[in-house]
Write an enzyme that holds these catalytic residues in place. Sequence first.
Site, PDB file in Angstrom:
ATOM      1  N   GLY A  18       0.951  -1.045   0.053  1.00 54.11           N
ATOM      2  CA  GLY A  18       0.011   0.113  -0.121  1.00 54.11           C
ATOM      3  C   GLY A  18       0.917   1.371   0.168  1.00 54.11           C
ATOM      4  N   GLY A  20       2.834   2.246  -2.531  1.00 50.17           N
ATOM      5  CA  GLY A  20       2.681   2.957  -3.740  1.00 50.17           C
ATOM      6  C   GLY A  20       4.048   2.150  -4.625  1.00 50.17           C
ATOM      7  CB  THR A  22       1.795  -0.687  -8.635  1.00 47.73           C
ATOM      8  OG1 THR A  22       1.925  -2.041  -7.942  1.00 47.73           O
ATOM      9  CG2 THR A  22       1.193  -0.737 -10.028  1.00 47.73           C
ATOM     10  CB  SER A  23       1.959   4.721  -8.028  1.00 51.74           C
ATOM     11  OG  SER A  23       0.600   4.363  -7.727  1.00 51.74           O
ATOM     12  CG  ASP A  45       1.357  -8.330  -5.792  1.00 52.53           C
ATOM     13  OD1 ASP A  45       1.130  -9.275  -5.345  1.00 52.53           O
ATOM     14  OD2 ASP A  45       1.230  -7.170  -5.309  1.00 52.53           O
TER      15      ASP A  45
END
Length: 594
Positions: A18, A20, A22-23, A45
């Site tokens: 959570g 970030g 991936t961002s 993932d």
Amino acid sequence: MQFLETPTRNLFFTGKGGVGKTSMACATAVQLADRGLRVLLVSTDPASNLDEVLGTALASHPTEVESVPNLFAMNIDPEEAAREYRERMVGPYRGVLPDAAVASMEEQFSGSCTLEITAFDEFAKLLGDQNATSSFDHVIFDTAPTGHTLRLLTLPSAWSGFMDDNTSGTSCLGPLAGLQAQQAIYKKTVSALGDAEVTTLVLVTRPEPSAFREAQRASEELQSLGVQNQHLIVNGVFQSQTPTDAIAVAMQRRGDEALAAIPQSLGELPRTTIKLANAGLMGIDSLRQVGQPEAVGSDQEAVSPVSLVSSASMTDGLGALIDELAAPGHGVILAMGKGGVGKTTVAAAVAVALADRGHQVHLSTTDPAAHLAATIAADELPGLTVGRIDPAQETADYRDEVLETAGADLDAEGLALLDEDLRSPCTEEIAVFRAFAKAVSEGTNRFVVLDTAPTGHTILLLDSALAYHREVSRQTNQISESVENLLPRLRDPDFTRVLVVTLPEATPVHEAAKLQEDLRRAEIEPFAWAINQSLNPLEVTDPALRHRQQHELQFIDEVKSKLAKRVALIPWQVDPPTGLEGLRDLIGREAPVG
């Protein structure tokens, strides 16, 4: 972003769920591709959301992102990789061996170990076999939450060592011949991970103490594996523009205090700071702005106060669920969801509320990156006990038990083979699963509240029941009552209640929706959803927070209208919800109506 000034060929992104990852991985990939470099972005993932962030349907092979020339992306699909591996191993024997023998082989290759090693096999091909990615200038790995990532990165040494030492020719994966061909690639993978000229490990975190602790743990463990070239991204740093907005001031204060107390080892790493975005980082245009001066932070555009008629204004807080959860007097409550959404906090608050009502409650976690101790360990409450399923201890206990029982009548050679088998990397998964089943069984005479691992790990854990039966029966004929009855207990809505925890943002909500689908396929119906850290119940005037407040509404309404039977909306807390009083405030504070 500093690490993009002279980027290495391989870039890994890891950190607490959570934060970030991936961002940041997607933003890096887009910005490198915009320079004219050919880039491959890979998710390892099990619960990947690359498709949603990039706005492109991806597969298990490189797929061109049409809106970004030179950018290709892919998801490593563990299930598909396992199917292909099984067929590669078993296919040649169909029609040659008796059907019963083929069926036995298929069963042997159906365990969770096969799933894990075949997913890693795909990962190793990309990192250890340069021919597989020779057409790309950079390969970027968007890795799973920290516990899974560390296990993934440990596997090259573990499996190589196991194959070097194993003399029996078999393992929990069956014949090792299927893996020997990959051993050279595994060793090259280990070498590439430790080569600072080739690989950079980017630790992504948020300005929060728990995220920093997790990043520090990951950094130290990865350094012990030889991954020394590390860079830190502190994502979501907030700066208030409105001194009169108490929420904005508190949010900045909490971030500033966390940054001031950053662990020394992290503080010494090269660092990039990313401002808090006004909304979720979805789409290519927003990814191009990440790390650019003033691009993703707050802006001065006027925003009207939240005035839309929304189901958010009619949503109760977490306290409204407690009476119904407490009614049976015992049972299991599972807090599940994407990493970083606050499962630990929600689980701890529910456990405290139940204990306050006079119930006997045990609070525990199956998460490899557990934070329960930091939440309430310093406090004492009659009726409440706090524990953790410790993978190392559970593995040691399991090995000792199997050697004592199944190994009791074996000769020296047989005992040596059994001991060798138990040293395989799969044994930990089996041991943790057994402990999870035991914890669930204790709900027959008290409440057991489990803060479970992030989504992908949890589903693998729940789905491994039958595979576990097969695996254990290979080492010992003893199957415990808790394992025999696990699935019936999880499927019994009067015994097990699942709280799906999410945030009012696109990725957490949509990943929670996938989790709910997986649970329903396993015949487990969620009891309620808890939307955590919402700004909607709060009065805010800071323009950035108003942007985020309005952005939340669509996701709150999506949960209310399409996904959940019951919903609790938990406001963002001015003070971190730690300790008994902080957790009681979380339960007692309900979203105002109107």
